[in-house]
Design a protein around this motif. Sequence first.
Motif, PDB file in Angstrom:
ATOM      1  N   PRO A  87       0.789  -1.236   0.000  1.00 30.15           N
ATOM      2  CA  PRO A  87       0.000   0.000   0.000  1.00 30.15           C
ATOM      3  C   PRO A  87       0.821   1.287   0.000  1.00 30.15           C
ATOM      4  N   ASP A  88       2.063   1.222   0.464  1.00 28.41           N
ATOM      5  CA  ASP A  88       2.868   2.447   0.524  1.00 28.41           C
ATOM      6  C   ASP A  88       3.657   2.715  -0.751  1.00 28.41           C
ATOM      7  N   HIS A  89       3.521   1.828  -1.731  1.00 28.57           N
ATOM      8  CA  HIS A  89       4.245   2.054  -2.987  1.00 28.57           C
ATOM      9  C   HIS A  89       3.652   3.273  -3.694  1.00 28.57           C
ATOM     10  N   PRO A  90       4.513   4.129  -4.277  1.00 32.18           N
ATOM     11  CA  PRO A  90       3.994   5.349  -4.919  1.00 32.18           C
ATOM     12  C   PRO A  90       2.976   5.071  -6.031  1.00 32.18           C
ATOM     13  N   ALA A  91       3.052   3.903  -6.671  1.00 30.43           N
ATOM     14  CA  ALA A  91       2.105   3.607  -7.752  1.00 30.43           C
ATOM     15  C   ALA A  91       0.983   2.683  -7.292  1.00 30.43           C
ATOM     16  N   ALA A  92       0.772   2.607  -5.966  1.00 25.40           N
ATOM     17  CA  ALA A  92      -0.228   1.656  -5.452  1.00 25.40           C
ATOM     18  C   ALA A  92      -1.633   2.030  -5.913  1.00 25.40           C
ATOM     19  N   ASN A  93      -2.400   0.995  -6.226  1.00 28.83           N
ATOM     20  CA  ASN A  93      -3.791   1.143  -6.643  1.00 28.83           C
ATOM     21  C   ASN A  93      -4.624   0.350  -5.642  1.00 28.83           C
ATOM     22  N   LYS A  94      -5.396   1.037  -4.822  1.00 33.72           N
ATOM     23  CA  LYS A  94      -6.211   0.389  -3.780  1.00 33.72           C
ATOM     24  C   LYS A  94      -5.382  -0.603  -2.964  1.00 33.72           C
ATOM     25  N   GLY A  95      -4.164  -0.216  -2.634  1.00 34.68           N
ATOM     26  CA  GLY A  95      -3.326  -1.055  -1.773  1.00 34.68           C
ATOM     27  C   GLY A  95      -2.428  -2.035  -2.503  1.00 34.68           C
ATOM     28  N   TYR A  96      -2.636  -2.171  -3.815  1.00 38.67           N
ATOM     29  CA  TYR A  96      -1.839  -3.133  -4.590  1.00 38.67           C
ATOM     30  C   TYR A  96      -0.878  -2.406  -5.526  1.00 38.67           C
ATOM     31  N   ALA A  97       0.302  -2.993  -5.679  1.00 38.04           N
ATOM     32  CA  ALA A  97       1.301  -2.380  -6.557  1.00 38.04           C
ATOM     33  C   ALA A  97       2.036  -3.469  -7.335  1.00 38.04           C
ATOM     34  N   HIS A  98       2.620  -3.056  -8.451  1.00 41.50           N
ATOM     35  CA  HIS A  98       3.405  -3.997  -9.254  1.00 41.50           C
ATOM     36  C   HIS A  98       4.864  -3.970  -8.818  1.00 41.50           C
ATOM     37  N   SER A  99       5.082  -4.134  -7.520  1.00 48.91           N
ATOM     38  CA  SER A  99       6.457  -4.060  -7.022  1.00 48.91           C
ATOM     39  C   SER A  99       7.188  -5.397  -7.165  1.00 48.91           C
ATOM     40  N   CYS A 100       6.594  -6.341  -7.926  1.00 47.03           N
ATOM     41  CA  CYS A 100       7.367  -7.525  -8.319  1.00 47.03           C
ATOM     42  C   CYS A 100       7.549  -7.516  -9.838  1.00 47.03           C
ATOM     43  N   GLY A 101       7.047  -6.456 -10.474  1.00 45.02           N
ATOM     44  CA  GLY A 101       7.286  -6.274 -11.916  1.00 45.02           C
ATOM     45  C   GLY A 101       6.480  -7.176 -12.833  1.00 45.02           C
ATOM     46  N   HIS A 102       5.406  -7.797 -12.330  1.00 43.34           N
ATOM     47  CA  HIS A 102       4.660  -8.726 -13.188  1.00 43.34           C
ATOM     48  C   HIS A 102       4.011  -8.020 -14.385  1.00 43.34           C
ATOM     49  N   TYR A 103       3.655  -6.730 -14.197  1.00 42.23           N
ATOM     50  CA  TYR A 103       3.044  -5.978 -15.317  1.00 42.23           C
ATOM     51  C   TYR A 103       3.943  -6.064 -16.559  1.00 42.23           C
ATOM     52  N   ALA A 104       5.273  -6.034 -16.336  1.00 42.45           N
ATOM     53  CA  ALA A 104       6.211  -6.042 -17.465  1.00 42.45           C
ATOM     54  C   ALA A 104       6.163  -7.375 -18.208  1.00 42.45           C
ATOM     55  N   GLN A 105       5.855  -8.446 -17.481  1.00 44.66           N
ATOM     56  CA  GLN A 105       5.706  -9.752 -18.144  1.00 44.66           C
ATOM     57  C   GLN A 105       4.510  -9.748 -19.092  1.00 44.66           C
ATOM     58  N   MET A 106       3.466  -9.002 -18.697  1.00 40.23           N
ATOM     59  CA  MET A 106       2.280  -8.919 -19.556  1.00 40.23           C
ATOM     60  C   MET A 106       2.636  -8.198 -20.856  1.00 40.23           C
ATOM     61  N   VAL A 107       3.398  -7.114 -20.731  1.00 33.80           N
ATOM     62  CA  VAL A 107       3.826  -6.359 -21.916  1.00 33.80           C
ATOM     63  C   VAL A 107       4.720  -7.240 -22.782  1.00 33.80           C
ATOM     64  N   CYS A 108       5.576  -7.991 -22.129  1.00 30.69           N
ATOM     65  CA  CYS A 108       6.490  -8.901 -22.817  1.00 30.69           C
ATOM     66  C   CYS A 108       5.703  -9.960 -23.589  1.00 30.69           C
ATOM     67  N   MET A 109       4.759 -10.606 -22.933  1.00 32.22           N
ATOM     68  CA  MET A 109       3.968 -11.663 -23.570  1.00 32.22           C
ATOM     69  C   MET A 109       3.118 -11.087 -24.719  1.00 32.22           C
ATOM     70  N   LEU A 110       2.516  -9.914 -24.489  1.00 31.79           N
ATOM     71  CA  LEU A 110       1.667  -9.324 -25.533  1.00 31.79           C
ATOM     72  C   LEU A 110       2.521  -8.786 -26.687  1.00 31.79           C
ATOM     73  N   MET A 174       6.193 -27.303 -23.353  1.00 34.57           N
ATOM     74  CA  MET A 174       7.239 -26.596 -22.599  1.00 34.57           C
ATOM     75  C   MET A 174       6.798 -25.150 -22.401  1.00 34.57           C
ATOM     76  N   ALA A 175       7.472 -24.459 -21.493  1.00 38.18           N
ATOM     77  CA  ALA A 175       7.062 -23.080 -21.207  1.00 38.18           C
ATOM     78  C   ALA A 175       8.265 -22.150 -21.227  1.00 38.18           C
ATOM     79  N   VAL A 176       8.015 -20.918 -21.644  1.00 38.52           N
ATOM     80  CA  VAL A 176       9.007 -19.850 -21.519  1.00 38.52           C
ATOM     81  C   VAL A 176       8.452 -18.868 -20.492  1.00 38.52           C
ATOM     82  N   THR A 177       9.220 -18.640 -19.435  1.00 37.74           N
ATOM     83  CA  THR A 177       8.782 -17.699 -18.402  1.00 37.74           C
ATOM     84  C   THR A 177       9.819 -16.590 -18.266  1.00 37.74           C
ATOM     85  N   THR A 178       9.413 -15.509 -17.667  1.00 32.73           N
ATOM     86  CA  THR A 178      10.322 -14.394 -17.469  1.00 32.73           C
ATOM     87  C   THR A 178       9.937 -13.639 -16.201  1.00 32.73           C
ATOM     88  N   HIS A 179      10.827 -12.799 -15.731  1.00 33.11           N
ATOM     89  CA  HIS A 179      10.560 -12.045 -14.497  1.00 33.11           C
ATOM     90  C   HIS A 179      11.553 -10.900 -14.431  1.00 33.11           C
TER      91      HIS A 179
END
Length: 435
Positions: A87-110, A174-179
């Motif tokens: 919740p204290d992250h500057p980009a938090a949305n209703k207490g949730y933030a992408h502070s593990c960077g998962h949003y970037a995986q979505m951009v990567c996959m798309l 098989m799978a390709v994953t990223t983080h």
Amino acid sequence: MDQIEKRIIEIIDTHADELQAMAEDIFHHAEQGYHEYRTADIAAKYLKKLGLEPKTGLAITGLRASVGNGQGPNVALIGELDGLACPDHPAANKGYAHSCGHYAQMVCMLGAALALTDPEVAAALDGTATFYAVPAEEFQAASVREEVRREHDVHCGGGKCELLRRGDMDDIDMAVTTHSLMVDREGGADLMLGNSSCTGFIGKTVIMHGKAAHAAAAPHEGANALNAACLGMSALGMIRETFREKDCIRVHPYIREGGQAINVVPSEVIVDMMVRANTQKVIEEVSEKVDRCFQGGALAIGCTCEIQNAQGYMPCPEILPNTLMEETAALLGEGLNVKSIPAGVCNTASTDVGDLCSVMPVMNFTFGGSTGALHSVDYAVTDPVVAHIVPAKMMALLAYRLLKDGAKGAKEYIAGYKPAMTKKEYKAYCERMSG
Ligand SMILES: [Zn+2]
């Protein structure tokens, strides 16, 4: 570099602004695991725009869509949907933030989907690439697990586990994953190839049952569940000297419910925790020790102790990069700082990629372009090109290289892998652990 590889890079570069805008948007609208409706909607719309027909609603918010010749090998390209409570992250949305960077995986996959659906590129795939948006990589709190089970029949705390359990990955080879970089985050790498070993864990809930009484007038008539829980945690602190460094053990409890009223002896206290280690055997051994700690606390105070274990994630093996991956990274240009994972380093965090690895071969790379610790308020993007555009190119190129020339690369990678269990055995394991 062949013509198709040039084309993949060109397509992603041409659409870089569009991908950056999407990154910015998802980053500022993080959502809780299994509740990523907005993010899933963005992904579904984007895949439809590319002419694909995504299958949605997998484990609530998950989705998938495929491109290629419709035959095997079928390579999953995975992006994770969820943010986490920060919740204290500057980009938090209703207490949730992408502070593990998962949003970037979505951009990567798309971004990979954008390149691989190009008719010329798609025609060169001798197999299938399946794009996945996967919910809830972060293990969900017991209260959330209870909610999604009740309302959506979701049994697993992690999205990949749930997709495997439901058979939504039965046709994947098989799978390709990223983080975002997981080890050596400040080491300056733009791309780090391979996957460091990670701990696995079980989720544990201790419900301490005591007896309510007036906290001031008659505490002698009560049995204080909070005292019993605290004693259990003290014992847990003392037993830590038996944890060996090489086992990478982590046990971290928090009190979900500490009592019912200020003037009543607490009659019920709930402690949730994760018990982590780098092998399933040690997880089980430590789990028994933790149980003893809380049972002992209960015995001393005159309470009773109910312990519930939930399926967590499996330990993830170390996966070193192969030549195909190294050559693919080299296509991205000389200015890029590409490293391989440092051998023998255990990442004491956990991921449900461990579960994927137990049933299928996984190829993983991590990407830089951000600073600050994962899951912390300091997580920030420092280089949007490295964090968003480079990984998209890497994922698309990897998929192409795996599937070109009769899918030689994928076939070799699959042949060189021995699964710890079949998908059917994995489903039976879920049944045993989660019912
Ligand atoms: Zn993560």
